[in-house]
Design a protein around this motif. Sequence first.
Motif, PDB file in Angstrom:
ATOM      1  N   TRP A  13       0.808  -1.220   0.000  1.00 59.60           N
ATOM      2  CA  TRP A  13       0.000   0.000   0.000  1.00 59.60           C
ATOM      3  C   TRP A  13       0.839   1.265   0.000  1.00 59.60           C
ATOM      4  O   TRP A  13       0.340   2.348   0.278  1.00 59.60           O
ATOM      5  N   ARG A  14       2.115   1.152  -0.324  1.00 57.27           N
ATOM      6  CA  ARG A  14       2.989   2.322  -0.313  1.00 57.27           C
ATOM      7  C   ARG A  14       2.538   3.337  -1.363  1.00 57.27           C
ATOM      8  O   ARG A  14       1.867   2.997  -2.342  1.00 57.27           O
ATOM      9  N   ARG A  15       2.931   4.585  -1.164  1.00 58.67           N
ATOM     10  CA  ARG A  15       2.472   5.670  -2.045  1.00 58.67           C
ATOM     11  C   ARG A  15       3.077   5.587  -3.440  1.00 58.67           C
ATOM     12  O   ARG A  15       2.484   6.069  -4.407  1.00 58.67           O
ATOM     13  N   VAL A  46      -1.211  14.989   4.127  1.00 63.17           N
ATOM     14  CA  VAL A  46      -1.454  14.714   2.713  1.00 63.17           C
ATOM     15  C   VAL A  46      -0.725  15.767   1.892  1.00 63.17           C
ATOM     16  O   VAL A  46      -1.181  16.899   1.765  1.00 63.17           O
ATOM     17  N   ASP A  47       0.423  15.381   1.328  1.00 62.44           N
ATOM     18  CA  ASP A  47       1.243  16.322   0.569  1.00 62.44           C
ATOM     19  C   ASP A  47       1.268  16.002  -0.920  1.00 62.44           C
ATOM     20  O   ASP A  47       2.044  16.588  -1.677  1.00 62.44           O
ATOM     21  N   ALA A  71      -6.663  16.138  -4.358  1.00 63.06           N
ATOM     22  CA  ALA A  71      -7.819  16.319  -5.235  1.00 63.06           C
ATOM     23  C   ALA A  71      -8.827  15.187  -5.041  1.00 63.06           C
ATOM     24  O   ALA A  71     -10.041  15.419  -5.035  1.00 63.06           O
ATOM     25  N   GLU A  72      -8.324  13.969  -4.867  1.00 64.45           N
ATOM     26  CA  GLU A  72      -9.217  12.840  -4.621  1.00 64.45           C
ATOM     27  C   GLU A  72      -9.957  13.020  -3.299  1.00 64.45           C
ATOM     28  O   GLU A  72     -11.165  12.746  -3.216  1.00 64.45           O
ATOM     29  N   LEU A  73      -9.256  13.488  -2.280  1.00 64.39           N
ATOM     30  CA  LEU A  73      -9.890  13.745  -0.989  1.00 64.39           C
ATOM     31  C   LEU A  73     -11.060  14.707  -1.120  1.00 64.39           C
ATOM     32  O   LEU A  73     -12.093  14.554  -0.465  1.00 64.39           O
ATOM     33  N   GLY A  74     -10.901  15.685  -1.969  1.00 65.84           N
ATOM     34  CA  GLY A  74     -11.952  16.681  -2.126  1.00 65.84           C
ATOM     35  C   GLY A  74     -13.176  16.170  -2.841  1.00 65.84           C
ATOM     36  O   GLY A  74     -14.274  16.717  -2.656  1.00 65.84           O
ATOM     37  N   ALA A  75     -13.017  15.118  -3.637  1.00 65.76           N
ATOM     38  CA  ALA A  75     -14.124  14.660  -4.476  1.00 65.76           C
ATOM     39  C   ALA A  75     -14.737  13.345  -4.022  1.00 65.76           C
ATOM     40  O   ALA A  75     -15.855  13.010  -4.431  1.00 65.76           O
ATOM     41  N   LEU A  76     -14.039  12.578  -3.171  1.00 61.59           N
ATOM     42  CA  LEU A  76     -14.481  11.236  -2.822  1.00 61.59           C
ATOM     43  C   LEU A  76     -15.777  11.259  -2.025  1.00 61.59           C
ATOM     44  O   LEU A  76     -15.940  12.049  -1.093  1.00 61.59           O
ATOM     45  N   HIS A 126      -2.078   6.975   2.782  1.00 61.41           N
ATOM     46  CA  HIS A 126      -2.104   8.085   3.736  1.00 61.41           C
ATOM     47  C   HIS A 126      -2.909   7.726   4.987  1.00 61.41           C
ATOM     48  O   HIS A 126      -2.536   8.088   6.108  1.00 61.41           O
ATOM     49  N   TYR A 127      -4.021   7.022   4.791  1.00 65.48           N
ATOM     50  CA  TYR A 127      -4.834   6.577   5.937  1.00 65.48           C
ATOM     51  C   TYR A 127      -4.033   5.641   6.836  1.00 65.48           C
ATOM     52  O   TYR A 127      -4.047   5.762   8.073  1.00 65.48           O
ATOM     53  N   LEU A 128      -3.304   4.691   6.229  1.00 68.69           N
ATOM     54  CA  LEU A 128      -2.520   3.741   7.002  1.00 68.69           C
ATOM     55  C   LEU A 128      -1.359   4.420   7.718  1.00 68.69           C
ATOM     56  O   LEU A 128      -1.023   4.074   8.857  1.00 68.69           O
ATOM     57  N   ASP A 129      -0.750   5.384   7.062  1.00 67.47           N
ATOM     58  CA  ASP A 129       0.324   6.164   7.704  1.00 67.47           C
ATOM     59  C   ASP A 129      -0.224   6.891   8.934  1.00 67.47           C
ATOM     60  O   ASP A 129       0.383   6.877  10.012  1.00 67.47           O
TER      61      ASP A 129
END
Length: 662
Positions: free
Chosen positions: A58-60, A112-113, A119-124, A137-140
């Motif tokens: 699940w790495r970035r 979240v950098d 952008a995904e966070l804003g639309a999900l 990012h959630y797992l981190d």
Amino acid sequence: MPSSAPTARPDSVALVGAGPRAAGWLERFAAARSVRAHRRPITVHLVDPFPPGPGRIWRREQSPLLKLNSMVEDVTMFTDDSCTIEGPVRPGPSLLEWVEGVRSGAIADAHVDDPVVAAELGALRRGDFPTRRLQSHYLDWFLRRAIAALDDDVTLVLHRDRVTAVREAGAAQEVLLAGGGSLHVGAVVYALGHAGSEPSGEAAELAAFAARHGLDYLAPAFTADADLGAFGAGRTVAVRGFGLAAVDLVVLLTEGRGGRFDRDPSGDLRYTPSGLEPRLLIGSRRGVPYRSKISSALVGEPPALRHLTPAVVERLAASSGHLDFREDVWPLIARELVHGYYRELFTGHPERVRLDWAVFAARLDETGPEGAAYDALVSGALRHPDDELHLDRFDRPLAGLRFTSPDDLQTWMREHLRTDLQHRTSPDHSATLGLFTALLHALFALAPHLAGDLWTEESRRRDVVGWWPGYFSYVASGPPGHRLEELIALSEAGIVHFAGADIRVVPDERTGRFRVGSASVTGETAVSALIDAWLPAATAESSDDPALRDLVTSGAGSVRHGEVRVAAADARVLRPDGVPHPARWAIGPFTTAPFAGAFSRPNTNALAFRENDRVAQAVLDALGGGPDPATTPSSRRSAPGTPGSAPAAERRTAEPEALPRR
């Protein structure tokens, strides 16, 4: 010079792996310590060359096109009131709740950098399928929250390194690191998650054939790790496998090469090639992809088990060493599947049937889930033939079909995909969710016993380790629906060509090519490139992780059908003589415990969370921090926990360095 072996058991534990399973264990470890009256100072070592929290899978650093096959609301790392655990429940946000919290500012330490993820966070929204980058990012964040929850007497040290071996060292376990040096600890928890494997058997033979003839062959691998550069524009590439790894592969070789999906004026999805795509000839044993994820909702009576009741499961559990999964258990599961399916159809959509549910259910109990009497019952009771469920055809839709031309097969496949999409997404077909729910309940009922000694060795190898997990994945762990719609568009664009069922690959020494055919259509295609698109087998002996191989070859652990044997009670590693190791535990897909993903749906009493809790308790007990007799399980479960943001815990990557908790 090597250090002398400790004479007393060190107050420390090493986690081999720092991905989501290790993070989940650490959260349970912190929760367990929080309710113990007597807490020794302890050091926890997290050892992993991959990013702590997300780990390898699940790495970035992977394509933003790759997604989870779960909807955003169906993912959590946190325990809840459904969990039957000894330690305290510490609730927290599901992935959807986390996204909403980050978006609103209620969770301020998400870090979240990545502008694409932002952008995904804003639309999900609910019902969407998040990307693996977002999950990273959630797992981190979850790991940093788990670290922040550790009490002040715990020192946590991160080693961006790889464990190569573990040795007995007096009262300690000596953990050897690839970068040099070692750790002396009192307990070792193997939490490696999915590991790769060295090519063996057929894969090794195909690799050798390809090398002799200058061909390209990609053995089973994690899609994000695979080097796809050899599979260039216009080249015909045979692909074996049609599960999630294959779907991800198709994504990377098409949209990942610059192709584009758009809607035409009629609303149908169309694919515009970039010109950089290979031509993919794809097939598998079934010849069809996994059934897509379901987006409808149950509207009928609440689901409930009818045949795999606690009394029946208890009776089965008493048959130690004598059960055959196919003969003794599958018939009960099959009954549950058809019962769950038709219960939702009859009680949720009475306009689609001709009989009262109680009448139909009684007759269904008499006929069972297959045979002429069953066929007559359902054909007479249903108003729409496509509502009929035939488990054999559902499992193997291409079985017995033979097409006169490849074009006929392509037409049939596209229609099959459209039908599957309709049944898995339309509110009128929520009976498919009834089927899925029945399968899930059957899994939960059987899970505590899958790793036990109920089964004959033949059935364990053939069914419990082999067929049953594959069947469950086919029904319940398929891709998002839009991926099947994309396959249809890719087929119509001539990029994807379906090979059919029972795909066969013959290395032809005379021509120096792979010959590819199937049971679905006459003829073969000669190709110079082949990809086996499934995950590496989770076998300890052939793992590419040296710590896992060492666990077996050193004699500290043992295997059964390639899996590390662990005790059912607390996941202790079992030695070759069957005796539990006093200082080693193992959790994850490489063990004989029932497979459970590192994260789960909320409110499902997740297997992984229960196992994490049991192992955390066992490690604490082994290190001398015995449970406080004044602390009852109920008081532990009521320990405080909030789903809000945790105190910031900076993650450092210097090896080794203590991680600050606050």
